[in-house]
Scaffold this active site. Sequence first.
Site, short mmCIF file in Angstrom:
data_model
loop_
_atom_site.label_atom_id
_atom_site.label_comp_id
_atom_site.label_asym_id
_atom_site.label_seq_id
_atom_site.Cartn_x
_atom_site.Cartn_y
_atom_site.Cartn_z
CG ASN A 8 38.67 86.98 40.90
OD1 ASN A 8 38.61 87.31 42.06
ND2 ASN A 8 37.58 86.39 40.39
CD1 TRP A 9 44.63 87.54 43.35
CD2 TRP A 9 45.20 88.13 45.60
NE1 TRP A 9 45.71 88.38 43.35
CE2 TRP A 9 45.95 88.70 44.50
CE3 TRP A 9 45.11 88.54 47.01
CZ2 TRP A 9 47.27 89.55 45.20
CZ3 TRP A 9 46.15 89.47 47.39
CH2 TRP A 9 47.23 89.85 46.45
CE LYS A 10 38.38 82.51 40.38
NZ LYS A 10 37.65 81.58 39.55
CG HIS A 95 33.45 86.31 38.61
ND1 HIS A 95 33.06 85.02 38.87
CD2 HIS A 95 34.67 86.35 38.19
CE1 HIS A 95 34.19 84.20 38.61
NE2 HIS A 95 35.19 85.07 38.17
CD GLU A 97 34.22 81.73 40.36
OE1 GLU A 97 34.56 82.57 41.44
OE2 GLU A 97 35.00 81.11 39.82
CD GLU A 167 36.03 85.93 34.08
OE1 GLU A 167 37.18 85.73 33.88
OE2 GLU A 167 35.27 85.74 34.73
N GLY A 173 38.26 77.83 35.87
CA GLY A 173 38.65 77.19 36.97
C GLY A 173 38.56 75.46 36.57
CB SER A 213 41.66 77.72 32.35
OG SER A 213 40.65 76.95 33.26
N GLY A 234 42.10 83.81 37.23
CA GLY A 234 41.63 83.54 38.45
C GLY A 234 42.82 82.43 39.15
C1 PEP Z 1 37.92 84.12 36.86
O1 PEP Z 1 37.84 83.71 38.02
O2 PEP Z 1 37.56 85.26 36.72
C2 PEP Z 1 39.02 83.15 36.33
C3 PEP Z 1 39.05 83.52 35.07
O3 PEP Z 1 39.20 82.15 36.76
P1 PEP Z 1 40.30 80.76 36.21
O4 PEP Z 1 41.38 81.79 35.75
O5 PEP Z 1 40.86 80.17 37.51
O6 PEP Z 1 39.70 80.10 35.16
#
Ligand code: PEP
Length: 258
Positions: A8-10, A95, A97, A167, A173, A213, A234
């Site tokens: 997921n490049w956000k 998600h 976010e 998640e 993050g 993470s 992410g």
């Molecule tokens: C995500 O955004 O789905 C995610 C898991 O982010 P990160 O790996 O940066 O925690």
Amino acid sequence: MRNIVAGNWKSNKLMVEARELMVAVYKGVSVDGLTDVILAPPAPFLSALVLEAPENKSISWAGQQCSGYEMGAYTGEFTASMLHSIGVCSVLIGHSERRDKFGESEEMVAMKLRSALDSGLTAILCCGENLGERESGGHFTRVMEQLKHALHGVSEKEMEDVVLAYEPIWAIGTGRTASADQAQEMHHAIREFIKENWGEMIAGNTRILYGGSCKPSNAGEIFAQPDVNGGLIGGAALSAADFLAIVDASDQSLRETH
Ligand code: PEP
């Protein structure tokens, strides 16, 4: 069953950088690997990247979200059917976010999931508790509530096109990862929930990804858990080297269990 590692490049990268990342990932992913790799770049780049991508049956493309509405007067929105029409195969739904920063309610998440399935996309449904819910012991209740809402009315057949991503919000993050045991415990509970509602076979065939993470140094241990079928990545997906190392960790975990 193949694992999935989804990046997921956000809201990161400009077109040139996105193209460079795509090229590096495609170079490193073996067509004979055991892992399905899914890339979710920012929406403005999707169409070009899908067209430019070389042939590799292990890699497909995802949207980071989609509209819950059909086509019409919804300025700024794009529908699941539009994603499907440009060669995108899946879409992230719910998600954290999107839920927290853009006010996506349970109802909206359910509408988006329905739209994704009706348009022929695989829905990667995200769920997870916040820190307060984890610390007060309400994490299982929270996650099951999210799944109940989003998956209400989804048929056995449609469940073939649903992937779940656990998640924990406190791990996204933040550099703080759920332990392998915490991940396994929740993934097992999610699989039991699927079993109760759609039966054993569907539960056994549903892929449940861990996200939060996840990085090369912890991916192996997490993917080794029996109910973890890969990861939603992410931050580490923004570096081809890290992302490819996570894909390798996934392949490795499958080789060890076969
Ligand atoms: C995500 O955004 O789905 C995610 C898991 O982010 P990160 O790996 O940066 O925690």
